[in-house]
Every structure is written in C-alpha cells, then in structure tokens.
Design an enzyme around this catalytic site. Structure first.
Site, PDB file in Angstrom:
ATOM      1  N   HIS A  40       0.865  -1.181   0.000  1.00 14.07           N
ATOM      2  CA  HIS A  40       0.000   0.000   0.000  1.00 14.07           C
ATOM      3  C   HIS A  40       0.900   1.230   0.000  1.00 14.07           C
ATOM      4  CE1 HIS A  40      -3.597  -2.410   1.023  1.00 14.07           C
ATOM      5  NE2 HIS A  40      -2.712  -3.169   1.670  1.00 14.07           N
ATOM      6  N   HIS A  42      -8.244  -8.443  -0.304  1.00 18.53           N
ATOM      7  CA  HIS A  42      -7.783  -8.862   1.020  1.00 18.53           C
ATOM      8  C   HIS A  42      -8.826  -9.819   1.589  1.00 18.53           C
ATOM      9  CE1 HIS A  42      -5.044  -5.585   0.515  1.00 18.53           C
ATOM     10  NE2 HIS A  42      -4.630  -5.563   1.771  1.00 18.53           N
ATOM     11  N   GLU A  60      -7.320 -12.619   6.475  1.00 19.23           N
ATOM     12  CA  GLU A  60      -6.273 -12.067   7.346  1.00 19.23           C
ATOM     13  C   GLU A  60      -6.843 -12.111   8.762  1.00 19.23           C
ATOM     14  OE1 GLU A  60      -3.782  -7.894   8.072  1.00 19.23           O
ATOM     15  OE2 GLU A  60      -5.572  -7.875   6.839  1.00 19.23           O
TER      16      GLU A  60
END
Length: 334
Positions: free
Chosen positions: A18, A196, A199
């Site tokens: 990022h 994503h 996680e």
C-alpha cells in the site's frame, strides 16, 4: 555466501504494497510542514512509538491520520519515489502497488492528483532505476457500495495507468459480497481483481472472494489453513496468496514469527509470496520480511528463491516480461 547476504542479493517481486503505508515518519513531518498541516505528534519518535497495534483497526486509525499530509501531486510523487528507492536497495525488480483513492477523495483531493503523482514516479522508476510496476486501485471496504462505484467511475479515464482493482481496509464486518456488483462492473471494464481476505476475517471470505469477486489473487489468505480442502484447492489451482509476514505479526494475526504458516503453505505447494504491506508502519520492507522468515524458520535458499518464482508467476505482467524476470532469478540462483 551466508543466508543474510543471499536474501539481500536475491531478486525480488512485490505484489502487496500500500503506497500510503510506505509513508515514513520523517516524510510525514516534511510533508506536514510543506503543506502547513498540523499533526497530533511532536516528533518522529512519538510517531514511531504510536506504531504499536493491537489489531487491524488500531493500525488503520493512525494510517488514515498519516495520509492527511498528502494533498498535492508532488506529494504522491515523492512518496512513491521514496518507496522505489527502497525497492532499488532491496533488489526489487518489479512491484505492483495498491493505492486507496477514497482515503484522499473523501477529504477533497482529486482522483487525478493522486493517480498522476503515483504514475509519474513509477514511470521515472522504470526509466531511471529499471524497476517495472503496475498500479492496483483498492476500494475501502468500510465505505459503502455507492462510494466504490463512484471511485470505479473516476478510474475509467485512467485505464492506461491502472491494471486492476482490489479490496482492503477493515475485513471484519465487511464481507466480499458487499462489493460483488462493483467487482462485476470492474471485470466488464477490463480490470483484473484482487482482494484482502482471510487475514483477520474468516475462511469464508477467501471462498467468497474467489467465487463472488472472481479474483486473480488473494491478499493475505493465511486463514486458509483453517480449511484443509481450501488449502488443497489453492494448491491445485495455483491461486496466489500475497502474504505479509511482518504485518501479520505486528497486527497479531500470529503471536510471533515462528508461529507464521507461510513456509508450511509453501511446502504444501501453494503459490505463496512474501510482501511488505505497509512497511513504514510494520517495521520493514521486502528484505526485512524475507530475513524475518529466515531467522524464525528453517528455510533453504531454494525455498527463499521460490517465493520470488511464485511472485513472478502471480504478477500481472506479460509472459515475455515474466520470462525476463525468471532469467534474472536463474542467473542469481545458478
């Protein structure tokens, strides 16, 4: 050569970074001064001491605060250029970076300001440093679908710069299905897709990202180990996982690095890769992440090189470019 030297010299490819997360405290203060923005910190040491996180949300709170110093095209250029210099230092030959337009458009910064600054730096990185790159635009999952659709519309004039879309921010409470229609539209517009998943969130988020969002890569994905049939499916399909070791321990996904399942997943045949995520906040860039794994796991040099092989395979570049990167890696590994 010893393993530390091997890691330092190993050609690398980064697929999960990022760009806002590469904002080092020193640059945060420099940009704050340049743009006359007040910070809730008085020194870089105070900023660094604030980088102790209990979970993903505690990190995001300070991450969005830091991004407030980015207001002009030159700010995004300088941020990206500083990251590219770290890539050069770590022997990263190719990088595919995320940016979060909503973090900036929500506070009145034009989409064009953000993308043009980042893109110009990456073009200079290609020309002056020999580092190739792609840009992936992420939707913030804590915002609504309408905001994501608006962001997608803003991206359409920049298809020449943006190769794909992603999904990041708070995973808990914001399942992939919330953005299924946006991703369908993004696919229709010719964008590749990543997300994503797995996680902090449950293994169902990985399944849903594959089935509903039709992603080409899973970012993180370490919770796949909770489901042996999913592990087998990921291995068989070579679905890439862009794993971030230092991030995972800093955010308490794993209590300590020796608990991390990355090496185990590699040995089970998954296309796992090593990445730095938000290096300014999590204590390390690419070489640091490789070293952290090597120092806490009994991993061979060939296995370390396999992480780069996997990243080349998983990258969004042409077969010709992949072949060139593989050749460079093969020259190094002998």
């Amino acid at each position: 050569m010893n393993q530390t030297t091997y890691i330092q010299q190993l050609p690398k490819v980064e697929l999960h970074l990022h760009i806002e997360g590469s904002l080092e405290p020193e640059m945060m203060f420099a940009l704050a001064r340049r743009n006359k923005i007040s910070l809730p910190f008085t020194s870089t040491e105070e900023v660094k001491s604030a980088y102790e996180f209990n979970d993903l949300q505690s990190f995001l709170d300070i991450y969005y605060q830091g991004a407030n110093v980015l207001t002009h095209e030159i700010d995004f250029y300088d941020l990206t250029w500083a990251y590219l210099l770290r890539c050069q230092q770590d022997n990263v030959l190719h990088t595919e970076i995320f940016f979060d337009p909503q973090t900036h458009t929500e506070r009145g910064i034009a989409f064009d300001t953000v993308i043009n600054g980042i893109h110009k730096a990456l073009e200079d990185g290609r020309e002056k440093l020999g580092i190739t790159s792609c840009i992936i635009m992420c939707f913030l999952r804590h915002l609504d679908e309408e905001s994501a659709f608006l962001t997608l519309e803003q991206a359409l004039p920049h298809k020449d710069k943006i190769i794909g879309v992603g999904l990041d921010s708070s995973e808990l409470g914001h399942p992939p299905e919330k953005f299924a229609r946006v991703f369908t539209k993004a696919h229709q517009e010719g964008f590749l897709a990543v997300a994503h998943a797995g996680e902090e969130g449950p293994v169902s988020n990985i399944y849903d990202s594959l089935e509903l969002l039709k992603v080409h890569r899973i970012d993180h994905g370490v919770r796949c180990a909770d489901d042996s049939s999913l592990v087998a499916q990921l291995a068989q399909s070579r679905m890439p996982l862009t794993v971030c070791p230092l991030s995972n321990t800093k955010l308490k996904v794993f209590a300590q690095m020796r608990d991390h399942n990355l090496v185990e997943l590699l040995r089970q045949g998954l296309c796992v890769t090593i990445n730095s995520d938000d290096p300014a906040y999590f204590g390390g860039y690419m070489t640091d992440n490789f070293l952290a794994i090597a120092q806490s796991h009994d991993v061979t040099n060939e296995e370390l090189a396999q992480f780069t092989r996997n990243a080349i395979e998983a990258s969004f570049i042409s077969e010709e470019e992949k072949t060139q990167l593989m050749e460079k890696l093969n020259v190094f590994t002998g």
